[in-house]
Design an enzyme around this catalytic site. Structure first.
Site, PDB file in Angstrom:
ATOM      1  N   GLU A 285       3.168  27.018  42.939  1.00 47.83           N
ATOM      2  CA  GLU A 285       3.748  28.351  43.126  1.00 47.83           C
ATOM      3  C   GLU A 285       4.419  28.811  41.830  1.00 47.83           C
ATOM      4  O   GLU A 285       5.322  28.158  41.328  1.00 47.83           O
ATOM      5  CB  GLU A 285       4.781  28.262  44.267  1.00 47.83           C
TER       6      GLU A 285
ATOM      7  N   ASP B 268      12.228  25.787  49.527  1.00 49.41           N
ATOM      8  CA  ASP B 268      13.071  26.781  50.191  1.00 49.41           C
ATOM      9  C   ASP B 268      12.221  27.592  51.171  1.00 49.41           C
ATOM     10  O   ASP B 268      11.046  27.297  51.370  1.00 49.41           O
ATOM     11  CB  ASP B 268      13.760  27.687  49.163  1.00 49.41           C
TER      12      ASP B 268
ATOM     13  N   ASP C  95       8.172  25.526  46.157  1.00 51.95           N
ATOM     14  CA  ASP C  95       9.613  25.284  46.177  1.00 51.95           C
ATOM     15  C   ASP C  95      10.073  24.814  47.547  1.00 51.95           C
ATOM     16  O   ASP C  95       9.484  25.178  48.555  1.00 51.95           O
ATOM     17  CB  ASP C  95      10.372  26.581  45.833  1.00 51.95           C
TER      18      ASP C  95
ATOM     19  N   ASP D  33      11.065  30.661  51.084  1.00 47.91           N
ATOM     20  CA  ASP D  33       9.927  31.340  50.461  1.00 47.91           C
ATOM     21  C   ASP D  33       8.801  30.363  50.170  1.00 47.91           C
ATOM     22  O   ASP D  33       7.633  30.644  50.434  1.00 47.91           O
ATOM     23  CB  ASP D  33      10.361  31.983  49.141  1.00 47.91           C
TER      24      ASP D  33
END
Ligand code: 0RA
Length: 650
Positions: free
Chosen positions: A428, A503, A501, A505
């Site tokens: 990403e 998180d 990541d 998102d």
């Protein structure tokens, strides 16, 4: 009291011992593995027996309990395991069923048992793999009891009480052996999910599951059976009509099908044989597809629903766009094939399903012309999109043909050519991509950075999917085609690793990527080639000592090991100002790690942890649908509930 002849008892025990020893020596041969999966399989094995009683019309209640001590009880109201003295074995049939491999089936020839595969190995296997096991049987007004240690009876079957007249049933309680299993803690959700599925598939039973450790209880009973199952699967989609239900039986092969069309584009057909999810499909699925395509085409032609009055043959794919279906057959002697032994091989089942569906569906369409028209129109629209998609695919193919080295510009490929040893990280963002390119071992690791959120393939038509830049670059990098052209054996990499990541998102992007692979490169997952990288969340530094933690729990364990305790602030965060020389950094994204750190924690095959993605579990569909479907509320609720656990359990 049942009296076994003692000398006989001992003689027979030698054989029993051999059988049990075989199971304990190679448990994986009987239950697949000794991880959490095998552990939960023990419960399923006992429940399968209770379900068999239900299929025979003898039982309608199954109660499962995770007991306080960690053992599990499965109780049913079936006939109860027979207790009379077995004429050859000269001991209670109950003892034979519990201690002799495959003894369960000897009594009951005419049932839809499962041969081969992991199911149907018998309760004796559960017994052999349990530290202890206790069985209570209610039959003929008497309560019988026997207890075992690692499969071996502690004493002959005895009477321990009376029961009401006409009351019958079996209760098996077992404690999985921690000498055999890596994990012995049962997970409520895992068991509950299977019980819910069983309740949908067997509408006559009521299944309850209670966890006495975590104080939870669920009860499943679905009067509508698989019709309700279909509605459940489509909870977040918009159905175009009420579910169609088809039931029939031929040559002792009963069949049940429920399906409905929704406004979605993907196809969601789930097939079962004797309650086992046949993930790889097989003859029942082929029979269904054939009948569906033929019947709709005939109807469309007869009723002049296709344009120009000429017979345009819509393909099977056109009639499966947006289709959600459950197919459930019961087969006396099923043959399971395929890589995971979940593909039905019996050729006779194809024509049985084809005939029943052909007849009953034609009838249904005659009686419901409005629904028929809606479905045919949807098929026509799908045919148009298919044509557009073909053009888009041709374009990709032609580009590749003109220039065999046509790889996406952003791909940093590896130097060796052997797919088996090569891996591609789909990363990403460009900055993380940069770190990964520098940190990798370029001999066998390729990096493909992709931009933020890729297209949601669940909401887009296939031709739009194939026009998307990020998706196109993934397709060319992997080099094995896409959709119906996809051939996993041509994959340029043995491992496709998704690195996002840690998180919310990142988890969304990961789901988008997985959804694309699941819908258009499914075989890659089936072959076990898709992985999720696990970047750490925390770096803990004390003096020269440096450690990485993948979650809060691990962080706290490391802190404890360093001799640091109780430094939590009110907000639950660790306050590093209180300990000298200690720094705890929480990585917000992959980009915060330098190339060396990324290699050490996430990319080095010797130290990294990769999660392998598999196809198992009907929940997969639900997760994709919840996250990717049109309806915002369930998606938000899902993300809020699961954000903490960034990993999707698929
Ligand atoms: C062998 C024969 C019969 C039933 C069973 C086993 C049986 C096993 C289990 C395990 C859990 N619940 C169960 N219920 C039944 C046939 C009984 C008969 O013919 O009476």
């Amino acid at each position: 009291m049942i009296n076994n002849n003692n000398s006989n008892y001992n003689a027979v025990n030698i054989n029993v011992l051999k059988g049990l020893e075989a199971v304990r020596k190679r448990p994986a041969m009987y239950i697949g593995d000794v991880s959490a999966r095998g552990l939960h399989h023990l419960v399923n094995e006992v429940v399968d027996n209770s379900i068999d009683e239900a299929l025979g019309g003898y039982n309608d209640i199954i109660d499962i309990t995770i007991n306080k001590d960690g053992s599990v009880s499965v109780e049913d109201a079936g006939r109860g395991i027979p207790v009379d003295i077995h004429p050859i074995e000269k001991r209670s049939a109950l003892e034979v069923v519990m201690t002799v491999l495959h003894a369960g089936g000897k009594f009951d020839k005419n049932s839809y048992k499962v041969s081969g595969g992991l199911h149907g190995v018998g309760v004796s296997v559960v017994n052999a793999l349990s530290e202890w096991c206790k069985v209570e049987v209610k039959r003929d007004g008497v309560l019988y009891f026997q207890e075992y240690e690692r499969g071996f009876p502690k004493a002959p079957v005895r009477e321990i009480g009376k029961t009401k007249k006409n009351e019958s049933g079996t209760k098996v309680t077992f404690m999985p052996d921690n000498e055999i299993f890596k994990i012995t803690k049962f997970r409520f959700e895992t068991l509950a999910e299977r019980m819910r599925e069983l309740a949908y598939l067997n509408k006559e039973v009521t299944i309850s599951i209670e966890d006495k450790i975590e104080n939870r209880k669920e009860e499943y009973h679905f009067k509508g059976g698989i019709k309700e199952f279909v509605a459940f699967l489509d909870e977040n989609r918009k159905p175009l009509h009420k579910p169609v239900y088809i039931e029939g039986e031929r040559d002792e092969t009963p069949l049940e099908i429920a399906f409905e069309y929704t406004d979605a584009y993907a196809e969601n057909i789930h097939t079962y044989v004797n309650n086992i999810n046949t993930i790889e499909g097989g003859t029942h699925l082929v029979g269904f597809k054939t009948a569906l395509t033929r019947t709709f085409n005939n109807y469309a032609f007869k009723n002049k629903l296709v344009k120009d009055n000429k017979k345009i043959t819509l393909t099977g794919d056109d009639f499966r766009e947006g289709l959600t279906a459950i197919i459930s057959v019961k087969v006396m002697e099923p043959q399971f094939e395929g890589q995971t032994k979940t593909k039905l091989g019996n050729s006779e089942v194809k024509s049985i399903v084809e005939t029943i569906v052909g007849e009953k569906l034609a009838e249904y369409l005659e009686e419901n012309p409005a629904v028929a028209k809606k479905i045919i129109e949807k098929g026509l629209r799908a045919a148009e999109a298919r044509e557009a998609a073909r053009k888009a695919r041709d374009l990709i193919r032609r580009k590749n043909a003109l220039d065999s080295m046509h790889l996406p510009g952003k791909l940093a490929d590896c130097s060796i050519n052997d797919p088996e040893h090569c891996e591609i990280y789909i990363v990403e963002g460009d900055s993380a991509g940069g770190s990964a390119k520098q940190g990798r071992d370029r001999r066998f690791q390729a990096i493909l950075p992709i931009k933020g959120k890729i297209l949601n393939v669940e909401k887009a038509k296939i031709n739009k999917v194939l026009e998307n830049t990020e998706i196109k670059s993934m397709i060319s990098a992997i080099g094995a085609g896409v959709g119906i052209d996809f051939d996993a054996d041509k994959s340029r990499y043995g491992k496709v690793i998704i690195m996002t990541d840690a998180d919310v998102d990142g988890s969304h992007i990961r789901t988008l990527l997985l959804t694309f692979i699941y819908r258009h490169m499914k075989e890659l997952i089936a072959q076990g080639k898709v992985y999720i990288a696990q970047p750490p969340l925390y770096k803990i530094k004390k003096g020269k000592e440096e450690s990485y933690a993948f979650d809060e729990a691990e962080r706290d364990t490391i802190l404890k090991r360093m001799g640091i305790k109780s430094i939590k602030t009110e907000r639950g965060e660790v306050d590093d100002s209180q300990v000298r020389g200690l720094t705890i950094s929480r990585y917000k994204g992959l980009g915060e790690m330098n190339p060396q750190q990324l290699w050490d924690t996430t990319m080095n095959p010797d130290t990294r942890t990769l999660l392998q993605v598999d196809l198992e579990g009907i929940e997969t569909e639900k997760i994709f649908e919840t996250l990717m479907g049109d309806q915002v509320e369930p998606r938000r609720a899902f993300i809020e509930k699961n954000a903490k656990y960034a990993n999707l359990d698929i």
